[in-house]
Motif scaffolding. Sequence first.
Motif, short mmCIF file in Angstrom:
data_model
loop_
_atom_site.label_atom_id
_atom_site.label_comp_id
_atom_site.label_asym_id
_atom_site.label_seq_id
_atom_site.Cartn_x
_atom_site.Cartn_y
_atom_site.Cartn_z
N ALA A 1 67.47 39.35 59.95
CA ALA A 1 67.61 39.14 58.51
C ALA A 1 66.28 38.73 57.89
CB ALA A 1 68.68 38.07 58.24
N TYR A 2 65.51 37.94 58.61
CA TYR A 2 64.20 37.51 58.11
C TYR A 2 63.27 38.71 57.93
CZ TYR A 2 59.68 35.11 57.99
OH TYR A 2 58.43 34.67 57.63
N LEU B 1 69.64 28.60 55.78
CA LEU B 1 68.82 28.52 54.57
C LEU B 1 68.83 29.86 53.84
CD1 LEU B 1 66.89 26.81 52.85
CD2 LEU B 1 65.01 27.60 54.29
N GLY B 2 68.89 30.96 54.60
CA GLY B 2 68.97 32.28 53.98
C GLY B 2 70.28 32.52 53.28
N VAL B 3 71.37 31.91 53.82
CA VAL B 3 72.69 32.08 53.20
C VAL B 3 72.72 31.48 51.80
CG1 VAL B 3 75.14 31.51 53.44
CG2 VAL B 3 73.80 32.13 55.45
N PHE B 4 71.91 30.45 51.57
CA PHE B 4 71.92 29.81 50.26
C PHE B 4 70.73 30.22 49.39
CE2 PHE B 4 74.87 27.30 52.60
CZ PHE B 4 75.75 26.81 51.66
N SER B 5 69.62 30.64 49.99
CA SER B 5 68.44 31.02 49.20
C SER B 5 68.53 32.44 48.68
CB SER B 5 67.17 30.86 50.04
OG SER B 5 66.94 29.52 50.39
N LEU B 6 69.01 33.37 49.51
CA LEU B 6 69.06 34.76 49.07
C LEU B 6 69.99 34.99 47.88
CD1 LEU B 6 67.40 35.30 51.68
CD2 LEU B 6 68.58 37.49 51.79
N PRO B 7 71.16 34.33 47.81
CA PRO B 7 71.96 34.49 46.59
C PRO B 7 71.23 34.06 45.33
CG PRO B 7 73.32 33.59 48.34
CD PRO B 7 71.91 33.59 48.85
N VAL B 8 70.36 33.04 45.43
CA VAL B 8 69.58 32.63 44.26
C VAL B 8 68.66 33.76 43.83
CG1 VAL B 8 67.94 30.95 43.36
CG2 VAL B 8 69.71 30.21 44.95
N VAL B 9 68.01 34.42 44.81
CA VAL B 9 67.13 35.54 44.50
C VAL B 9 67.92 36.68 43.86
CG1 VAL B 9 65.55 37.26 45.48
CG2 VAL B 9 65.58 34.94 46.40
N VAL B 10 69.05 37.01 44.46
CA VAL B 10 69.90 38.09 43.93
C VAL B 10 70.36 37.78 42.51
CG1 VAL B 10 72.12 39.26 44.21
CG2 VAL B 10 70.65 38.89 46.20
N LEU B 11 70.73 36.52 42.25
CA LEU B 11 71.15 36.13 40.91
C LEU B 11 70.01 36.26 39.91
CD1 LEU B 11 73.47 33.01 41.37
CD2 LEU B 11 74.07 35.22 40.38
N GLY C 1 62.26 43.67 51.99
CA GLY C 1 62.70 43.63 50.60
C GLY C 1 61.63 43.06 49.69
N LEU C 2 60.95 42.00 50.15
CA LEU C 2 59.86 41.42 49.37
C LEU C 2 58.73 42.43 49.18
CD1 LEU C 2 58.50 39.01 47.97
CD2 LEU C 2 57.60 38.34 50.21
N ILE D 1 68.36 45.57 49.63
CA ILE D 1 67.92 44.98 50.91
C ILE D 1 68.24 43.49 50.96
CG2 ILE D 1 65.88 44.39 52.27
CD1 ILE D 1 64.69 47.07 51.49
N TYR D 2 68.01 42.79 49.85
CA TYR D 2 68.32 41.35 49.81
C TYR D 2 69.82 41.11 50.06
CZ TYR D 2 63.68 40.61 47.75
OH TYR D 2 62.33 40.57 47.52
N CYS D 3 70.67 41.94 49.47
CA CYS D 3 72.11 41.80 49.67
C CYS D 3 72.48 42.01 51.13
CB CYS D 3 72.87 42.78 48.78
SG CYS D 3 72.74 42.44 47.00
N ILE D 4 71.88 43.02 51.77
CA ILE D 4 72.16 43.28 53.18
C ILE D 4 71.63 42.14 54.05
CG2 ILE D 4 71.69 44.84 55.11
CD1 ILE D 4 71.51 47.12 53.07
#
Length: 419
Positions: A50-51, A107-117, A57-58, A17-20
Motif C-alpha cells: 500500500a505504501y 496510519l494509512g487507514v486514517f490519512s488516505l481518506p483525508v487525502v481523498v476527501l 499515486g503521489l 490509486i489512493y482509493c485502492i
Amino acid sequence: MNWLAISGNALLISFVIYCIAFLIFVLAITGKTWSNRDAEKHSRKWGSAAYILSAVGLLSQIIYFFTRWYGGGHFPLSNMFEFMTFLGLAIMAAFLVMYAIYRTPVLGVFSLPVVVLMIAYAAVFPNEVQPLIPALQSYWLKIHVSTAAAGEAFFAVGFAAGLMYLLRTVNFDSKEARDRKEQRGVEFTLFVIFMLVAFIGSVFTFNAAGYEAKFTKESIVKSNDGTQNKVAQSVTYVLPPIVAPYQANLEHMDTFLGMDKPLFTAPSWMSGENAGRKLNTVVWTVLGGILLYGLLRLILRKPVGKAISPIMKGMEPEDLDEIGYRSIAIGYPIFTLGALIFAMIWAHKAWGRFWGWDPKEVWALIVWLFYAVFLHLRLSRGWQGKRSAWLAVIGFLVVMFTLVGVNLVIAGLHSYSGV
C-alpha cells in the motif's frame, strides 16, 4: 499536446490509486485479526504494498501539478480547486514521510481518506484554468501558499494520529461521566467529517442531475465618479434553495421533492448577493451530515466511534502519541514561514501593509497561536496522551474552518480563492 487534459487524467489516476491503496491498508490491519499465521508478517507485506502504491499515486499527482502549471501558464494555486488538490498532494507527501519513519499501516487507514476527501472536495469547484488577478501575479504566490499548505499537511497527519489515539484509548463501554464526554467528543469529530462527505456527495449528485435554481438581486454599485447605480446580479444555486437570498427575485427553480420555492429567506444582515447561497450550502451540509451519520448509526446499531475502535487493537498508544506530536512539530515551523512571515511580506507588496485584520489573516493567526499553545503545553507542561490528542484533533478542525469556512462564508480580501 493538450497538457491540461493530461493533467486532469493524472489527477483522476492518482485519486483512484489512493482509493485502492486505502483498501490495501485496511487489508493490512484487518488481516491481523483473521489470519492464523504470522499476522505481523501479513501486516508488513500488505502495508509495504500500500505504501508503494501510495507513492505511485503521489507521483501521478505531481505529474498533474506540473502539467497544469505548464498548460495553464501560471503556478496552479490561485483558486480553491488548485489549492485543495495541492493540499491533498502535500498531505500524501507528509504521510509518506511519517510512514517511512514509523511503519504503521493503520496510519494509512486514517490519512488516505483525508487525502481523498481533499481531492473530492476540490472537484466541487470549477476546475478551469483562470487568469490571475493582479494581486496574485507575484512569485510570492508560489512561496506563501505552497509552504502554508505543507505545514497544514503535517497538521492533517497529526489529526489522523490524534483521532486514532482517541479511538484506541477512549472507553466506549463505560458509563462514567468523563468517559461519556470523551465518547461524545469523538462522535462529534466523526460527524464533522461526515458533514464534509455529505456536502461533496450532494453537490456531485445534484450536478449530475443538472439541478439549477436562479435568483436575481439588485445591488448598489459605485462608479469611478462616485455615483451609485443599481445593478441586477444573478445568483445560481446548484443545491435546492432551502434559503433564498435576501430581497431577491426567483427566476427559475427546478422542483425537488415537491419543493418549488425556497422555504425561507436569508436574514437582512447577511449582505452580498452570494450570502443566501452560502447559508444554503451550510444548511445542506448540516442536514446531509445528520442524514449520513444517522444512517450509519442505524446500520451499525452503535456509536460510530465504538464500531471503528476495534481496528485499533494491537496499536501502541505511545506510538500514536509520538506520531501526532512529531507531525505537528515538523509542520509548525513550516506553517509559521508560509502562513505568517511569507504572507505578511506578500501582503505588504500587494496591499501596502503587513497586516490588515482580513478574516483569513485573523484565522491564520488563530491557527498559529493554537499550535503554539499545543507545543508549549506538550513540552513545558507534559501534556501527552489524550490531552495532546484532543488538541491535535481540535487544531485541524480549526484549520479546516480556516480553509473552508473563511474562504466560502466570510467575505474578505481572500475571497477570490473561493471562486
